[in-house]
Write a protein that holds these residues in place. Structure first.
Motif, short mmCIF file in Angstrom:
data_model
loop_
_atom_site.label_atom_id
_atom_site.label_comp_id
_atom_site.label_asym_id
_atom_site.label_seq_id
_atom_site.Cartn_x
_atom_site.Cartn_y
_atom_site.Cartn_z
N ALA A 1 1.14 -1.09 -0.07
CA ALA A 1 -0.07 -0.03 0.46
C ALA A 1 0.76 1.63 -0.04
CB ALA A 1 -1.17 -0.50 1.39
N VAL A 2 2.11 1.11 1.11
CA VAL A 2 2.74 2.51 0.88
C VAL A 2 3.45 2.44 -0.50
CG1 VAL A 2 5.53 3.01 1.94
CG2 VAL A 2 3.24 2.72 3.17
N GLU A 3 4.08 1.26 -0.99
CA GLU A 3 4.46 1.60 -2.60
C GLU A 3 3.64 2.08 -3.58
OE1 GLU A 3 6.64 -1.71 -6.01
OE2 GLU A 3 5.57 -2.70 -4.35
N LYS A 4 2.68 1.09 -3.53
CA LYS A 4 1.29 1.74 -4.13
C LYS A 4 1.11 3.32 -4.29
CE LYS A 4 -3.24 1.16 -5.59
NZ LYS A 4 -5.05 0.96 -5.33
N ALA A 5 1.17 4.29 -2.88
CA ALA A 5 1.24 5.62 -2.98
C ALA A 5 1.84 6.20 -3.60
CB ALA A 5 0.94 5.90 -0.72
N ILE A 6 3.39 5.72 -3.61
CA ILE A 6 4.15 5.99 -3.30
C ILE A 6 4.74 6.58 -4.95
CG2 ILE A 6 7.26 5.97 -3.65
CD1 ILE A 6 6.53 5.36 -0.59
N VAL A 7 4.06 5.07 -5.89
CA VAL A 7 3.99 5.36 -7.41
C VAL A 7 2.72 6.02 -7.80
CG1 VAL A 7 2.81 4.23 -9.32
CG2 VAL A 7 4.84 2.45 -7.30
N GLU A 8 1.53 6.24 -6.87
CA GLU A 8 1.16 7.38 -7.02
C GLU A 8 1.13 8.67 -7.36
OE1 GLU A 8 -2.77 6.99 -5.00
OE2 GLU A 8 -3.19 4.92 -5.90
N LEU A 9 1.90 9.40 -6.56
CA LEU A 9 3.08 10.27 -5.83
C LEU A 9 3.68 10.95 -7.23
CD1 LEU A 9 3.09 10.54 -2.43
CD2 LEU A 9 1.79 12.05 -3.44
N GLY A 10 4.59 9.44 -6.99
CA GLY A 10 5.33 10.26 -8.82
C GLY A 10 4.38 10.16 -10.34
N GLN A 11 3.58 9.73 -9.75
CA GLN A 11 3.09 10.03 -11.25
C GLN A 11 2.04 11.26 -11.17
OE1 GLN A 11 -0.35 6.36 -11.13
NE2 GLN A 11 1.65 5.02 -12.08
N THR A 12 1.90 11.81 -10.23
CA THR A 12 1.15 13.09 -10.13
C THR A 12 2.19 14.26 -10.07
OG1 THR A 12 -0.19 11.65 -8.48
CG2 THR A 12 0.34 14.66 -8.25
N PHE A 13 3.64 13.83 -10.03
CA PHE A 13 4.61 14.60 -9.88
C PHE A 13 4.99 15.12 -11.04
CE2 PHE A 13 5.14 14.60 -5.66
CZ PHE A 13 4.82 16.29 -4.98
N SER A 14 4.61 13.62 -12.45
CA SER A 14 5.52 13.99 -13.54
C SER A 14 4.18 14.42 -14.38
CB SER A 14 5.32 12.33 -14.12
OG SER A 14 6.66 11.62 -13.15
#
Length: 116
Positions: free
Chosen positions: A37-50
């Motif tokens: 879940a933490v990894e998924k949240a980090i990936v989503e944050l990365g996509q949002t920043f991109s």
């Protein structure tokens, strides 16, 4: 509680250590779920920043175009102002001529209406 108090440790720490064995331990599966879940949240944050970086880059281009258009508009307004000042100078210089032509035209109209 199954343990004895050890000398040299504060009493609160000793009580926590005594209570820990009674607390249920988190199993490996729940830890793995939380890590995913933490990894998924980090990936989503990365996509949002991109996406935000892409939007900022696109907005930068729009801002540059607006800036260029504003500079061109300012130049056009300054040229228009110069032309208006030039026209005003010409009109001011010809006021006497315009008044004479108008007076002459008025005289002709009066003469034409009165005698013809």
């Amino acid at each position: 509680r199954g343990g004895t108090l050890r000398p040299g440790f504060p009493q609160a720490q000793q009580q926590q250590q005594l209570l820990r064995p009674q607390e249920p331990q988190r199993d490996t599966a729940s830890r793995l779920r939380e890590a995913r879940a933490v990894e998924k949240a980090i990936v989503e944050l990365g996509q949002t920043f991109s996406r935000m970086a892409g939007l900022v880059a696109a907005q930068g281009e729009v801002v540059m175009r607006i800036d260029d258009d504003m500079e061109a508009a300012l130049e056009d307004v300054q040229k228009g102002h110069a032309e208006m000042v030039n026209y005003l100078r010409i009109v001011k210089g010809n006021r006497a001529v315009i008044f004479k032509v108008f007076a002459l035209l008025l005289v002709f109209i009066v003469v034409f209406v009165r005698y013809f």
